[in-house]
Design an enzyme around this catalytic site. Structure first.
Site, mmCIF file in Angstrom:
data_model
loop_
_atom_site.group_PDB
_atom_site.id
_atom_site.type_symbol
_atom_site.label_atom_id
_atom_site.label_comp_id
_atom_site.label_asym_id
_atom_site.label_seq_id
_atom_site.Cartn_x
_atom_site.Cartn_y
_atom_site.Cartn_z
ATOM 1 N N ASP A 7 15.302 11.277 -3.297
ATOM 2 C CA ASP A 7 16.321 11.767 -4.221
ATOM 3 C C ASP A 7 15.677 12.877 -5.068
ATOM 4 O O ASP A 7 14.547 13.328 -4.777
ATOM 5 C CB ASP A 7 16.897 10.613 -5.068
ATOM 6 N N HIS A 8 16.364 13.293 -6.133
ATOM 7 C CA HIS A 8 15.831 14.351 -6.999
ATOM 8 C C HIS A 8 14.511 13.930 -7.651
ATOM 9 O O HIS A 8 13.625 14.753 -7.845
ATOM 10 C CB HIS A 8 16.863 14.709 -8.081
ATOM 11 N N CYS A 64 11.701 7.854 -4.425
ATOM 12 C CA CYS A 64 12.575 8.102 -5.573
ATOM 13 C C CYS A 64 11.692 8.082 -6.815
ATOM 14 O O CYS A 64 10.459 8.124 -6.698
ATOM 15 C CB CYS A 64 13.753 7.126 -5.634
ATOM 16 N N GLY A 65 12.273 8.041 -7.997
ATOM 17 C CA GLY A 65 11.467 8.124 -9.213
ATOM 18 C C GLY A 65 10.466 6.980 -9.298
ATOM 19 O O GLY A 65 9.270 7.183 -9.513
ATOM 20 N N THR A 66 10.962 5.772 -9.123
ATOM 21 C CA THR A 66 10.099 4.584 -9.179
ATOM 22 C C THR A 66 9.715 4.064 -7.807
ATOM 23 O O THR A 66 8.789 3.258 -7.693
ATOM 24 C CB THR A 66 10.849 3.442 -9.889
ATOM 25 N N GLY A 67 10.462 4.445 -6.804
ATOM 26 C CA GLY A 67 10.304 3.859 -5.464
ATOM 27 C C GLY A 67 11.084 2.558 -5.314
ATOM 28 O O GLY A 67 11.204 2.025 -4.214
ATOM 29 N N ILE A 68 11.624 2.068 -6.408
ATOM 30 C CA ILE A 68 12.263 0.743 -6.378
ATOM 31 C C ILE A 68 13.640 0.804 -5.722
ATOM 32 O O ILE A 68 13.937 0.054 -4.780
ATOM 33 C CB ILE A 68 12.355 0.139 -7.798
ATOM 34 N N GLY A 69 14.488 1.695 -6.221
ATOM 35 C CA GLY A 69 15.859 1.743 -5.695
ATOM 36 C C GLY A 69 15.886 2.076 -4.219
ATOM 37 O O GLY A 69 16.632 1.467 -3.435
ATOM 38 N N HIS A 97 -0.475 -6.508 8.188
ATOM 39 C CA HIS A 97 0.133 -7.838 8.102
ATOM 40 C C HIS A 97 1.643 -7.834 8.327
ATOM 41 O O HIS A 97 2.174 -8.758 8.926
ATOM 42 C CB HIS A 97 -0.124 -8.452 6.709
ATOM 43 N N ARG A 132 -0.275 -14.889 13.917
ATOM 44 C CA ARG A 132 0.273 -15.437 12.664
ATOM 45 C C ARG A 132 1.144 -14.417 11.945
ATOM 46 O O ARG A 132 2.160 -14.759 11.337
ATOM 47 C CB ARG A 132 -0.840 -15.968 11.758
ATOM 48 N N HIS A 133 0.774 -13.158 12.065
ATOM 49 C CA HIS A 133 1.585 -12.112 11.419
ATOM 50 C C HIS A 133 2.871 -11.867 12.203
ATOM 51 O O HIS A 133 3.936 -11.671 11.605
ATOM 52 C CB HIS A 133 0.772 -10.829 11.264
#
Ligand code: RB5
Length: 142
Positions: A7-8, A64-69, A97, A132-133
């Site tokens: 995004d911006h 994005c700004g935080t990477g969260i959204g 992993h 396992r992974h």
């Protein structure tokens, strides 16, 4: 082939990463955004992830700004395993992993040099292929 989108909030960092990929001789598909004007991260996150789901790209980088959204958006999409990384240890571990196929970055959180190191680590680390992974990854999606 790598899909990349932001995004911006991630506009500048995305351009730095694209320059870096070009210097490394790596091909990418730029999924926007096209200008630094305010826009909605899900639109661009979905566009990059669609390239991975279709098989056109092996990996995607979404910013994005935080990477969260944008990481929340990516992880709603079947077949996408997106890791929001702020350090190289996590970038390496999520490839080994979790076989993460999408890297999310927070452009307002990271310096450029660290972001580029995270990108390199993510792109250069193979999946471990440990049983396992594989078992744990198979339990992620219903
Ligand atoms: C945009 O201002 C910002 O909300 C976005 O880039 C991102 O941080 C959302 O998670």
């Amino acid at each position: 082939m790598i899909a990349i989108a932001s995004d911006h909030g991630g506009y500048e960092l995305r351009h730095k990463i694209m320059e870096h990929l070009t210097k490394r001789g790596l091909e990418y598909i730029d999924c926007g955004c096209d200008t630094p004007a305010s826009c909605d991260y899900p639109d661009y996150g979905k566009a990059a992830c669609a390239k991975v789901v279709s098989g056109e790209c092996d990996r995607a980088i979404v910013i994005c700004g935080t990477g969260i959204g944008i990481s929340m958006t990516a992880n709603k999409i079947r077949g996408i395993r997106c890791a929001l990384c702020g350090d190289c240890f996590s970038a390496k571990a999520t490839r080994e992993h979790n076989d993460a196929n999408v890297l999310a970055l927070g452009a307002r959180v990271l310096g450029i040099d660290l972001a580029l190191m995270i990108v390199d680590t993510f792109l250069d680390t193979p999946f471990s292929n440990d049983q396992r992974h594989i078992r744990r990854i198979s339990k992620i999606e219903d």
